[in-house]
Design an enzyme around this catalytic site. Sequence first.
Site, PDB file in Angstrom:
ATOM      1  CB  SER A 136     -22.806  -1.738 -15.231  1.00 40.64           C
ATOM      2  OG  SER A 136     -22.876  -1.762 -14.546  1.00 40.64           O
ATOM      3  CE  LYS A 172     -31.355   4.029 -10.210  1.00 39.92           C
ATOM      4  NZ  LYS A 172     -30.533   4.342 -10.213  1.00 39.92           N
ATOM      5  CG  ASP A 218     -29.591   3.304  -6.959  1.00 39.90           C
ATOM      6  OD1 ASP A 218     -28.363   4.985  -7.471  1.00 39.90           O
ATOM      7  OD2 ASP A 218     -29.976   4.709  -5.947  1.00 39.90           O
TER       8      ASP A 218
HETATM    9  P1  NDP Z   1     -24.350   5.465  -1.206  1.00 35.17           P
HETATM   10  O1  NDP Z   1     -25.913   4.727  -0.765  1.00 35.17           O
HETATM   11  O2  NDP Z   1     -23.107   4.737  -1.363  1.00 35.17           O
HETATM   12  O3  NDP Z   1     -23.967   6.578  -0.417  1.00 35.17           O
HETATM   13  C1  NDP Z   1     -24.888   8.108  -0.353  1.00 35.17           C
HETATM   14  C2  NDP Z   1     -24.071   9.191   0.050  1.00 35.17           C
HETATM   15  O4  NDP Z   1     -25.181   9.893   0.454  1.00 35.17           O
HETATM   16  C3  NDP Z   1     -24.176   9.126   1.133  1.00 35.17           C
HETATM   17  O5  NDP Z   1     -23.716   9.232   2.302  1.00 35.17           O
HETATM   18  C4  NDP Z   1     -25.346   9.390   2.247  1.00 35.17           C
HETATM   19  O6  NDP Z   1     -25.144   9.570   3.374  1.00 35.17           O
HETATM   20  C5  NDP Z   1     -25.275  10.618   1.250  1.00 35.17           C
HETATM   21  N1  NDP Z   1     -26.663  11.058   1.426  1.00 35.17           N
HETATM   22  C6  NDP Z   1     -28.140  10.684   1.072  1.00 35.17           C
HETATM   23  N2  NDP Z   1     -28.726  12.075   1.292  1.00 35.17           N
HETATM   24  C7  NDP Z   1     -27.950  12.665   1.603  1.00 35.17           C
HETATM   25  C8  NDP Z   1     -28.330  14.747   1.721  1.00 35.17           C
HETATM   26  N3  NDP Z   1     -29.738  15.168   1.995  1.00 35.17           N
HETATM   27  N4  NDP Z   1     -27.990  15.137   2.160  1.00 35.17           N
HETATM   28  C9  NDP Z   1     -25.989  14.573   1.889  1.00 35.17           C
HETATM   29  N5  NDP Z   1     -25.768  13.559   1.672  1.00 35.17           N
HETATM   30  C10 NDP Z   1     -27.346  12.194   1.937  1.00 35.17           C
HETATM   31  O7  NDP Z   1     -24.926   5.949  -2.700  1.00 35.17           O
HETATM   32  P2  NDP Z   1     -24.487   5.768  -4.009  1.00 35.17           P
HETATM   33  O8  NDP Z   1     -22.643   6.818  -3.987  1.00 35.17           O
HETATM   34  O9  NDP Z   1     -24.107   5.332  -5.099  1.00 35.17           O
HETATM   35  O10 NDP Z   1     -24.794   7.382  -5.176  1.00 35.17           O
HETATM   36  C11 NDP Z   1     -25.213   8.916  -4.866  1.00 35.17           C
HETATM   37  C12 NDP Z   1     -25.573   9.493  -5.466  1.00 35.17           C
HETATM   38  O11 NDP Z   1     -25.017   9.088  -7.277  1.00 35.17           O
HETATM   39  C13 NDP Z   1     -27.199   9.124  -6.259  1.00 35.17           C
HETATM   40  O12 NDP Z   1     -28.315   9.913  -6.187  1.00 35.17           O
HETATM   41  C14 NDP Z   1     -27.506   7.353  -7.071  1.00 35.17           C
HETATM   42  O13 NDP Z   1     -28.567   7.610  -7.740  1.00 35.17           O
HETATM   43  C15 NDP Z   1     -26.354   8.469  -8.459  1.00 35.17           C
HETATM   44  N6  NDP Z   1     -25.402   7.301  -8.946  1.00 35.17           N
HETATM   45  C16 NDP Z   1     -24.421   6.405  -8.675  1.00 35.17           C
HETATM   46  C17 NDP Z   1     -24.311   5.391  -9.208  1.00 35.17           C
HETATM   47  C18 NDP Z   1     -23.984   4.290  -9.075  1.00 35.17           C
HETATM   48  O14 NDP Z   1     -22.784   3.770  -9.855  1.00 35.17           O
HETATM   49  N7  NDP Z   1     -23.639   3.836  -7.487  1.00 35.17           N
HETATM   50  C19 NDP Z   1     -24.547   5.439 -10.762  1.00 35.17           C
HETATM   51  C20 NDP Z   1     -24.692   7.120 -11.307  1.00 35.17           C
HETATM   52  C21 NDP Z   1     -25.335   7.592 -10.303  1.00 35.17           C
HETATM   53  P3  NDP Z   1     -26.274   8.216   4.510  1.00 35.17           P
HETATM   54  O15 NDP Z   1     -25.402   7.695   4.859  1.00 35.17           O
HETATM   55  O16 NDP Z   1     -25.911  10.003   6.387  1.00 35.17           O
HETATM   56  O17 NDP Z   1     -27.559   8.079   4.336  1.00 35.17           O
END
Ligand code: NDP
Length: 446
Positions: free
Chosen positions: A377, A126, A166
């Site tokens: 991936s 990571k 991520d």
């Molecule tokens: P993004 O950056 O696309 O989205 C993250 C989202 O979560 C945004 O809408 C953000 O809002 C919101 N957010 C952040 N903190 C909070 C909070 N405390 N409460 C509510 N909403 C919040 O990230 P991903 O969707 O890619 O990733 C989300 C999660 O999934 C992470 O934990 C990541 O590690 C995990 N993950 C992702 C993968 C992927 O393929 N993308 C694969 C496996 C796991 P704001 O815009 O306000 O920041």
Amino acid sequence: MNQYTNRVLEGLKARNAHESEYLQAATEIMDSIAPVFDKHPEYEKNGLLERFVEPERIVMFRVPWVDDEGKAQVNRGFRVQYNSAIGPYKGGLRLHPSVNLSILKFLGFEQVLKNSLTGLPIGGGKGGSDFDPKGKSDREVMAFCQSFMTELYRHIGADVDVPAGDIGTGAREIGYLYGQYKRITGLYEGVLTGKGLTYGGSLARTQATGYGLCYFVKNMVEANGKKIEGATIVVSGSGNVAIYANEKISQMGGKVVAMSDSNGYIYDANGIKLDVVKQIKEVERGRIKEYAARVPGSEYHEGCKGIWTVKCDIALPCATQNELDEAGAKALVANGCFAVGEGANMPSTLEATNLFLKNGVLFAPGKAANAGGVATSALEMSQNSMRLHWTFDEVDEKLKGIMTGIFEKCAAAAKEYGDQPTNYVVGANIAGFLKVAEAMMAQGNV
Ligand code: NDP
């Protein structure tokens, strides 16, 4: 916990006292895998656990770049190469101001087990930076990405370490990173995943984590006599994972009534209109609050934690670590929620997880339920190596098969080792661990 896992965990606590997220992940993993060591005394003799908990390598570096005002900025870059026993390191790059070594070590540790569960030949890693892409111009993001890759390129490669997206790292960032890698090395190789479709990306990668989560949850609820059809769903977050979890669970007949971002959450009793969310988040890079202004009858509530008080049958936390605490878990249980599927990495605190398990809520842990992203991936890596491009349906079918396989592995390990056959936390940790442990044993004391 047995004496061996306890001793190793105490050692970790003493040496990493300030790394709370890392210790949280390690505590859960040690707790789950303890029964394995009764069956395998040779692991302790070979110091397997002491090696397993320690990342193989950590790279930390300076990332200087120049902002639109001409001012020099400096961020900190990281790559944690955790374990390469079963394949090249693989795991995303997180760009968020909260990024530090503890968070990346927890994510890397989880990634080792997750990648093992996919059944594909990928080790765990990571990385990322405390750079915040939010509010930056495209030129500033490009300047940062080029500087970041100018150091990272020497540590990665298609058969060495293959980073991906991520939080904060989407298609735009991957494009800039890839361009700089190619420019420095002269290599056109599958060194990053999540690439655009015109330069080696895989169809269905964008959807994979969210879709995969729903395939896992469907397997889990149906194995326990429940169904998604007709269920009311809450999805936290509104990023990549949340959007495509919403899309697939809706196609399966569920109704999503709430979504969030880090400022607050929206509630729409008629079912969230995903095209509006996509327009706001994917096209305009705006705030979820704007949904309420555009969709009559919907509501916006300040503060993201309130989302867990919305009555639902299934909750899908898809935002970030520790977003769902004990209070949120209590509210979900009191409202009759029967299943939780973690789209994010470690979104539930240890207390919340234990509360779900104690109350018989079906619980799909992130390292198993969100493994569809990294699995796809790995399919992107295969296509790059073969110089092939599969159709959306071909990739989606493989993803479905992989998620069913992961669920079956978790269920089988929970049954064999756990005292609760539906404890998929124990199942995921043990099934993921065993494959890596066997590979490490076979490769000697390295
Ligand atoms: P993004 O950056 O696309 O989205 C993250 C989202 O979560 C945004 O809408 C953000 O809002 C919101 N957010 C952040 N903190 C909070 C909070 N405390 N409460 C509510 N909403 C919040 O990230 P991903 O969707 O890619 O990733 C989300 C999660 O999934 C992470 O934990 C990541 O590690 C995990 N993950 C992702 C993968 C992927 O393929 N993308 C694969 C496996 C796991 P704001 O815009 O306000 O920041």
